[in-house]
Design a protein around this motif. Structure first.
Motif, PDB file in Angstrom:
ATOM      1  N   ARG A 294     -25.306 -17.347  -0.346  1.00  0.00           N
ATOM      2  CA  ARG A 294     -24.434 -18.336  -0.975  1.00  0.00           C
ATOM      3  C   ARG A 294     -25.290 -19.300  -1.784  1.00  0.00           C
ATOM      4  O   ARG A 294     -26.417 -19.632  -1.414  1.00  0.00           O
ATOM      5  N   GLN A 295     -24.744 -19.762  -2.899  1.00  0.00           N
ATOM      6  CA  GLN A 295     -25.506 -20.674  -3.745  1.00  0.00           C
ATOM      7  C   GLN A 295     -25.853 -21.961  -3.009  1.00  0.00           C
ATOM      8  O   GLN A 295     -26.965 -22.490  -3.151  1.00  0.00           O
ATOM      9  N   ALA A 296     -24.921 -22.458  -2.216  1.00  0.00           N
ATOM     10  CA  ALA A 296     -25.191 -23.675  -1.447  1.00  0.00           C
ATOM     11  C   ALA A 296     -26.324 -23.458  -0.451  1.00  0.00           C
ATOM     12  O   ALA A 296     -27.142 -24.364  -0.216  1.00  0.00           O
ATOM     13  N   ASP A 297     -26.394 -22.271   0.149  1.00  0.00           N
ATOM     14  CA  ASP A 297     -27.465 -21.979   1.106  1.00  0.00           C
ATOM     15  C   ASP A 297     -28.820 -21.909   0.409  1.00  0.00           C
ATOM     16  O   ASP A 297     -29.842 -22.338   0.975  1.00  0.00           O
ATOM     17  N   ALA A 298     -28.856 -21.361  -0.798  1.00  0.00           N
ATOM     18  CA  ALA A 298     -30.112 -21.303  -1.541  1.00  0.00           C
ATOM     19  C   ALA A 298     -30.615 -22.705  -1.874  1.00  0.00           C
ATOM     20  O   ALA A 298     -31.819 -22.997  -1.751  1.00  0.00           O
TER      21      ALA A 298
ATOM     22  N   ILE B 167     -23.787 -14.888  -4.284  1.00  0.00           N
ATOM     23  CA  ILE B 167     -22.328 -14.887  -4.381  1.00  0.00           C
ATOM     24  C   ILE B 167     -21.879 -15.747  -5.567  1.00  0.00           C
ATOM     25  O   ILE B 167     -22.210 -16.924  -5.674  1.00  0.00           O
ATOM     26  N   MET B 168     -21.121 -15.108  -6.460  1.00  0.00           N
ATOM     27  CA  MET B 168     -20.552 -15.795  -7.627  1.00  0.00           C
ATOM     28  C   MET B 168     -19.102 -15.371  -7.772  1.00  0.00           C
ATOM     29  O   MET B 168     -18.710 -14.725  -8.742  1.00  0.00           O
TER      30      MET B 168
ATOM     31  N   ALA C  71     -12.637 -19.759  -3.756  1.00  0.00           N
ATOM     32  CA  ALA C  71     -14.026 -19.466  -3.412  1.00  0.00           C
ATOM     33  C   ALA C  71     -14.907 -20.705  -3.575  1.00  0.00           C
ATOM     34  O   ALA C  71     -14.489 -21.732  -4.127  1.00  0.00           O
ATOM     35  N   ASP C  72     -16.147 -20.608  -3.089  1.00  0.00           N
ATOM     36  CA  ASP C  72     -17.099 -21.709  -3.225  1.00  0.00           C
ATOM     37  C   ASP C  72     -17.363 -22.013  -4.693  1.00  0.00           C
ATOM     38  O   ASP C  72     -17.451 -21.104  -5.535  1.00  0.00           O
ATOM     39  N   GLU C  73     -17.518 -23.282  -4.984  1.00  0.00           N
ATOM     40  CA  GLU C  73     -17.827 -23.688  -6.357  1.00  0.00           C
ATOM     41  C   GLU C  73     -19.229 -23.210  -6.744  1.00  0.00           C
ATOM     42  O   GLU C  73     -20.163 -23.240  -5.941  1.00  0.00           O
TER      43      GLU C  73
END
Length: 336
Positions: free
Chosen positions: A43-47, A257-258, A264-266
């Motif tokens: 996930r982008q937030a996790d990165a 993830i996009m 879905a997540d922003e």
């Protein structure tokens, strides 16, 4: 020596059964490209969180994690409407300029139709014939991005994607591709360290997949595009040893993830701008099919089962009915 009718029917039944099994196996493998995928979900937030927790972020501290991916951004612009004019459309120039402003000290490479071909001819001449022979121009854009990532490493971005923020947190993974959360994986944004074996497998597989699949959308997607990339992604992971506890032995790729659905997540790192430059007459048809993929698969399986059932029924009816062999008669002709 003539083959009896009974043996002929049996042979045809075997051929029909073998063909049905093969088609079903290929269908299962193909449909598998659109569901659960191998690799590690990122996930982008996790990165971003992993980057900040490692001592980076606003304070600019150095962390313990290794930066695998060089600070290079590759983009490809082949002007099909005005060959030789390498000036970007105004909106894409603005999107690209925003990325450049957010990344001082990074190298941004814009590969044109001429420089893309020169790169392939100079570094990978064995592929030039396939590259020049692609049926659709966008396939050359697909192919060259894979070779660029393998050769130079860095981040590849389509020109219709922009940067919302600094992409540095994404450099600490050996390689990643993007996952829209449904269907096949994407090839619009990719990243890797140089000479990664996954991209070697991708580039070496392009000639094997270079077939005309009748429809433009299928040919582009499965010969060089995202379906092709997804198939090689799954093959690569099937060849890896079982993941263990040792991070040094982790060779799986990451799926960033996009998902663009409202729930879905922003997106944190990227934006989506004007695209659709390679749309063909059959795009909408296959996109609609993609929304009902399970129904399509069930219909194809049902059709194959009906063909097999019909062939088996004919064979059983023939065996029950039997046949009578006509006796040979010698016909004696008379001469006048």
């Amino acid at each position: 020596m003539r083959i009896s009718i009974k043996i002929s029917v049996i042979l045809w039944a075997v051929v029909l059964l073998t063909g049905t099994v093969y088609i079903l196996a290929r269908l299962v493998a193909f449909v598998g490209l659109f569901f659960q995928h191998a690799g590690i979900q990122l996930r982008q937030a996790d990165a971003l969180e992993a980057y900040n927790q490692d001592g980076h972020g606003l304070l600019g501290g150095g962390g313990k994690r290794v930066q695998h991916i060089p600070k290079i951004v590759h983009q490809v612009f082949h002007n099909w409407k005005e060959p030789g004019n390498d000036s970007l459309p105004g909106d894409w120039e603005g999107v690209r300029g925003g990325c450049v402003e957010r990344h001082p000290g990074w190298e941004f490479k814009l590969w044109t139709e001429r420089t893309s071909r020169e790169f392939i001819e100079r570094e990978y001449p064995w592929f030039l014939r396939t590259y020049d022979g692609y049926r659709y121009k966008v396939q050359r854009v697909d192919a060259v991005r894979y070779f660029l990532l393998y050769h130079h490493g860095g981040i590849y971005m389509d020109l219709d994607n922009g940067c919302k923020t600094d992409l540095t947190p994404l450099l600490y993974y050996p390689f990643w591709i993007t996952d829209g959360g449904r269907g096949a994986l994407s090839n619009n944004i990719l990243a890797s360290k140089p000479r990664h074996p996954f991209w070697n497998l991708v580039t070496m597989s392009l000639m094997e997949y270079d077939w005309n699949y009748l429809f433009p959308y299928i040919t582009i997607s499965f010969a060089s595009g995202q379906w092709f990339e997804t198939a090689v992604w799954e093959k690569y992971h099937s060849l890896l040893p079982k993941p263990g506890a040792d991070p040094e032995m982790e060779h799986r790729g990451y799926r960033l993830i996009m998902d663009d659905r409202p729930e879905a997540d922003e997106w944190i790192f990227f934006t989506q701008e004007r695209g659709g430059t390679w749309v063909n007459w059959d795009n909408k048809m296959f996109l609609a099919i993609g929304e009902h993929l399970f129904l399509l698969f069930a219909s194809l399986v049902g059709l194959a089962a009906a063909v097999f059932w019909g062939g088996s029924r004919c064979l059983r009816r023939y065996n029950r009915a039997g046949y009578t062999r006509l006796k040979n008669r010698n016909v004696v002709g008379s001469s006048v």
